[in-house]
Design an enzyme around this catalytic site. Structure first.
Site, PDB file in Angstrom:
ATOM      1  N   GLY B  53      -9.424   6.445  -2.285  1.00  0.00           N
ATOM      2  CA  GLY B  53      -9.295   5.590  -1.113  1.00  0.00           C
ATOM      3  C   GLY B  53      -9.091   4.162  -1.542  1.00  0.00           C
ATOM      4  N   CYS B  54      -8.969   3.287  -0.567  1.00  0.00           N
ATOM      5  CA  CYS B  54      -8.765   1.879  -0.859  1.00  0.00           C
ATOM      6  C   CYS B  54     -10.039   1.293  -1.450  1.00  0.00           C
ATOM      7  CB  CYS B  54      -8.397   1.163   0.417  1.00  0.00           C
ATOM      8  SG  CYS B  54      -7.913  -0.530   0.194  1.00  0.00           S
ATOM      9  N   GLN B  55     -11.177   1.857  -1.052  1.00  0.00           N
ATOM     10  CA  GLN B  55     -12.447   1.249  -1.406  1.00  0.00           C
ATOM     11  C   GLN B  55     -13.281   2.094  -2.365  1.00  0.00           C
ATOM     12  OE1 GLN B  55     -14.430  -1.289   0.865  1.00  0.00           O
ATOM     13  NE2 GLN B  55     -12.519  -2.174   1.518  1.00  0.00           N
ATOM     14  N   ASN B 122      -6.521   6.705   3.944  1.00  0.00           N
ATOM     15  CA  ASN B 122      -7.612   6.901   2.997  1.00  0.00           C
ATOM     16  C   ASN B 122      -8.909   7.240   3.717  1.00  0.00           C
ATOM     17  OD1 ASN B 122      -5.934   6.173   0.841  1.00  0.00           O
ATOM     18  ND2 ASN B 122      -6.243   4.041   1.363  1.00  0.00           N
TER      19      ASN B 122
END
Lengths: 404, 149
Positions: B53-55, B122
């Site tokens: 994911g982005c995070q 994501n």
């Protein structure tokens, strides 16, 4: 500068989030808009919505005048030599891509070198990677030290007669570092390389004088300078812009079209194909005027006070490490907390009405440099106040307790 | 073999959450579930098992035994891990068909929409998609015991 009066000009600041007063510390991603900007947008659509440049009627004339007035204000905002050097784009990213696709395609040859820095945002990495791949050119990267500063000696060692372009960020969005841009530009010019400055994060904080800087290109976005989204400015030196090939075809960029040959419009229209983002461009003037009236030195003084205050308070939190401790910084602080994932902090702060940014901030290579998945970033704007920093600190204590 | 149907397990979670008065209680419950989720063996923490994911990063593995799909997962972020733990509680041990059809409305009902919608491609949504993809894959293979890393 009375912050309470100033805050009243930003209607969004009076809203609540999850039942708590909003604390907005995600200004480096996008800033909030003062009423004058919102009014300018509404006023355009309510009173003189029309397409620009070609219409003969009153509405078209008014819209054209307002649109071009922004160009004049933008020219003054960065002290460009002429309005012809101000090209309206969708934002910083489009500005960089425009240069890569026009000047880059025309001037970069196999074996040439482009230099960027280790603290670039993806927008100032990817367009050059694409170009280098297409042209069999080489991308070189200026390393960053542990404080988050450019290693200038290493930069100078990278420069050679193969260097055709240096494209670096003025202010880092992840670390807050203010780069020694004049030195970067001077050194690049000594090897006859052109220089693009990514001003996405600097335009709102620092005094921008493109003539004094002597950069060849400078790009910034409207939405980070209290203006609307979807509009930005690309500055380019006039003699360069004149020799560069066109970017997109159609609309205002045309002088005359026959099926045999098309001649292109003069600057800056040569780079403004199609119907532009008229409303947002017009409203950008209100944002730039707002900054001018408030005064960048006033803004900076207030933001520096916030940064100092926040930095001291954050450093007192056990297990917290600030990433990016450059000597010259703008008002943002990026940090990590031992054994706690940034995302968890972001989620729990949001539940307390506090908006921060977490993650890699679209600077994945920089995060890799520091060996971290991301940071928690609090970035301050002119309307933020010490009480909000206090709320962040209280919120962080609570968050850490919940996660430990 | 999990005997309770998926929607009933979902209902139980929704009822649990209805007892919480504050967001703190809700999140403490999720964080606690995250901490309790067994640590995934490093041998499974491979790129091919990653849902990036982005995070945060999520690792997901699935196995198929006697007509049921079993999931194991981990994440570097504890709240995500807690949510995954709930997804595992709801989906693990069911047949591919049940997993494919599961609507998983409980995520919105307990107020975790933020995580679901975190970004377009994501986060939790990719996690669910991947779990369903495993179910689809297992549905097409025989009932013979298969192990997928």
């Amino acid at each position: 500068m009375a912050i309470s009066d100033l805050r009243q000009q930003f209607p969004i600041l009076s809203r609540t989030v999850k039942g708590k007063p909003l604390v907005y510390f995600d200004n480096a991603a996008t800033s909030q808009k003062p009423q004058v900007v919102i009014d300018a947008l509404t006023h355009y659509y309510t009173h003189y919505n029309a397409n620009i440049h070609r219409g003969i009627h009153t509405l078209a004339e008014e819209a054209t005048m307002a649109y071009e007035a922004t160009r004049h204000t933008a020219q003054e905002f960065i002290n460009a030599a002429s309005e012809e050097e101000i090209i309206f784009t969708r934002g910083t990213t489009e500005g960089i891509n425009l240069v890569a696709n026009t000047w880059g395609r025309q001037n970069i040859m196999p074996g040439d070198e482009i230099i960027i820095s280790g603290m670039e945002h993806h927008s100032n990495i990817v367009p050059w990677q694409i170009l280098c791949e297409e042209k069999a050119a080489v991308l070189k990267v200026i390393p960053v030290n542990d404080n988050g500063e450019l290693l200038m000696d290493a930069y100078k060692a990278l420069l050679s007669n193969k260097t055709k372009l240096v494209s670096v960020v003025h202010v880092s969005n992840s670390l807050g570092t203010v780069n020694p841009i004049k030195e970067v530009i001077e050194a690049a010019h000594q090897v006859n390389a052109k220089v693009l400055i990514d001003g996405a994060q600097s335009a709102v904080h620092l005094d921008i004088d493109v003539q004094e800087m002597d950069c060849d290109f400078f790009a910034f976005s409207g939405h980070k300078v209290y203006g609307p989204t979807g509009v930005g400015v690309l500055y380019g030196k006039k003699d360069l812009l004149q020799t560069m090939p066109v970017f997109q075809g159609g609309g205002e960029m045309i002088k005359e079209v026959t099926f045999q040959k098309t001649t292109y419009n003069d600057l800056p229209y040569k780079y403004e194909a199609g119907t532009p983002n008229i409303a947002d461009t017009i409203a950008l003037k209100a944002a730039l005027d707002f900054i001018k009236e408030t005064g960048k030195s006033n803004i900076r003084a207030h933001e520096e006070e916030l940064l100092t205050y926040a930095t001291a308070q954050l450093q007192a939190i056990p297990g917290l490490t600030i990433i990016g401790n450059a000597k010259e910084k703008v008002s943002l602080v990026s940090f990590i907390i031992k054994n706690i994932h940034p995302q968890d902090v972001g989620v729990l702060l949001d539940n307390q009405g506090i908006a921060v940014r977490t993650g890699h901030h679209c600077t994945q290579p920089l995060m890799a440099r520091f060996g971290i998945p991301g940071t928690i970033r609090a970035s301050f704007a002119l309307y933020n106040q010490k009480e909000e920093v206090d709320a962040l600190i209280t919120g962080l204590h609570k968050t850490i307790k919940m996660l430990s | 073999m999990n005997i309770k149907p998926i929607h009933e397990i979902e209902k139980e979670i929704i009822e649990d959450f209805a007892l919480f008065d504050s967001w703190e209680d809700k999140y403490e419950y999720i964080i606690d579930m995250g901490k309790k989720l067994p640590v995934l063996d490093d041998a499974y923490k491979l790129d091919e098992n990653k849902i990036k994911g982005c995070q945060s990063t999520v690792w997901l593995v699935a196995s198929y035994e006697d007509g049921s799909v079993f999931f194991k997962a981990d994440s570097d972020a504890v709240i995500v891990k807690g949510l995954i733990s709930m997804l595992i509680k709801v989906l693990s041990g069911h047949s591919p068909a049940e997993i494919i059809e599961a609507r998983l409305d409980f995520i919105t009902d307990i107020g975790m929409m933020t995580h679901l919608a975190q970004t377009r491609s994501n986060g939790l949504l990719s996690m669910i998609k991947q779990m369903k993809n495993y179910a689809i894959a297992f549905q097409t293979v025989s009932t013979q015991k298969t192990d997928h890393k």
